[in-house]
Design an enzyme around this catalytic site. Sequence first.
Site, PDB file in Angstrom:
ATOM      1  N   GLY A  46      26.475  26.820  16.886  1.00 39.01           N
ATOM      2  CA  GLY A  46      25.302  26.991  17.732  1.00 39.01           C
ATOM      3  C   GLY A  46      24.154  26.175  17.177  1.00 39.01           C
ATOM      4  CD  GLN A  51      19.078  25.771  14.351  1.00 40.54           C
ATOM      5  OE1 GLN A  51      19.741  26.022  15.344  1.00 40.54           O
ATOM      6  NE2 GLN A  51      19.561  25.916  13.125  1.00 40.54           N
ATOM      7  CB  CYS A  94      21.033  29.727   9.946  1.00 41.69           C
ATOM      8  SG  CYS A  94      19.863  28.879  11.010  1.00 41.69           S
ATOM      9  CG  LEU A  95      24.031  24.367  11.487  1.00 46.19           C
ATOM     10  CD1 LEU A  95      24.155  23.519  12.740  1.00 46.19           C
ATOM     11  CD2 LEU A  95      25.035  23.925  10.433  1.00 46.19           C
ATOM     12  CG  HIS A 136      21.907  32.906  14.858  1.00 49.76           C
ATOM     13  ND1 HIS A 136      22.183  33.233  13.544  1.00 49.76           N
ATOM     14  CD2 HIS A 136      21.327  31.671  14.801  1.00 49.76           C
ATOM     15  CE1 HIS A 136      21.782  32.255  12.749  1.00 49.76           C
ATOM     16  NE2 HIS A 136      21.256  31.290  13.486  1.00 49.76           N
ATOM     17  CD  GLU A 137      22.113  29.136  17.600  1.00 48.09           C
ATOM     18  OE1 GLU A 137      21.041  28.521  17.404  1.00 48.09           O
ATOM     19  OE2 GLU A 137      22.994  29.266  16.730  1.00 48.09           O
ATOM     20  CG  HIS A 140      17.144  29.473  15.753  1.00 44.99           C
ATOM     21  ND1 HIS A 140      16.513  29.264  14.556  1.00 44.99           N
ATOM     22  CD2 HIS A 140      18.477  29.501  15.470  1.00 44.99           C
ATOM     23  CE1 HIS A 140      17.429  29.173  13.581  1.00 44.99           C
ATOM     24  NE2 HIS A 140      18.622  29.328  14.109  1.00 44.99           N
TER      25      HIS A 140
HETATM   26 NI    NI Z   1      20.511  29.324  13.111  1.00 45.49          NI
END
Ligand code: NI
Length: 176
Positions: A46, A51, A94-95, A136-137, A140
Amino acid sequence: MSLRHIITLPDPKLRLVSKPLERIDAALTKLIDDMIHTMHDAPGIGLAAIQIAEPIRLLVVDVARKEDPPAPQVFVNPEILWRSDERSIYEEGCLSIPEYYAEVERPASIRVRALDRDGVSREVLADGLLATVLQHEIDHLDGVLFIDHISKLKRDRVIKKFQKASKRSGEGSHVL
Ligand code: NI
């Protein structure tokens, strides 16, 4: 398609509330393709636009199993319409918080409304991993990170670690 740089803690942009998209045009379609490419390359399942430092309400996910062909999905202006009382726990990462994982409890199923990449509105009833990734996304897009769902003690420890690392890299290392 180009790979985009993924911002990481403690970049303050991760705390921005992203703005709804007014229309889907060629520039946005290009951005969506870049995001899918960047997510697959990372690799991640995701990625929210913030991000890659774009504060707009757009995210991509791909929960296909490794042995199956990629199946990216695009969510523009996603809204959670319903959350189940039943909850489930997944270990999340998370990236933007590399190499840190923690168990997070969230509603097990959700119903989401969003536009797809063609601007068509659709509703998705998600459960399992997809429900977790979407929550989660979508977090963000509101400047919320998965570490906000763990204990303050653990969260403060992670944030401090990333602050120290970023200070070190700003102090004398040379990126060539
Ligand atoms: Ni994330």
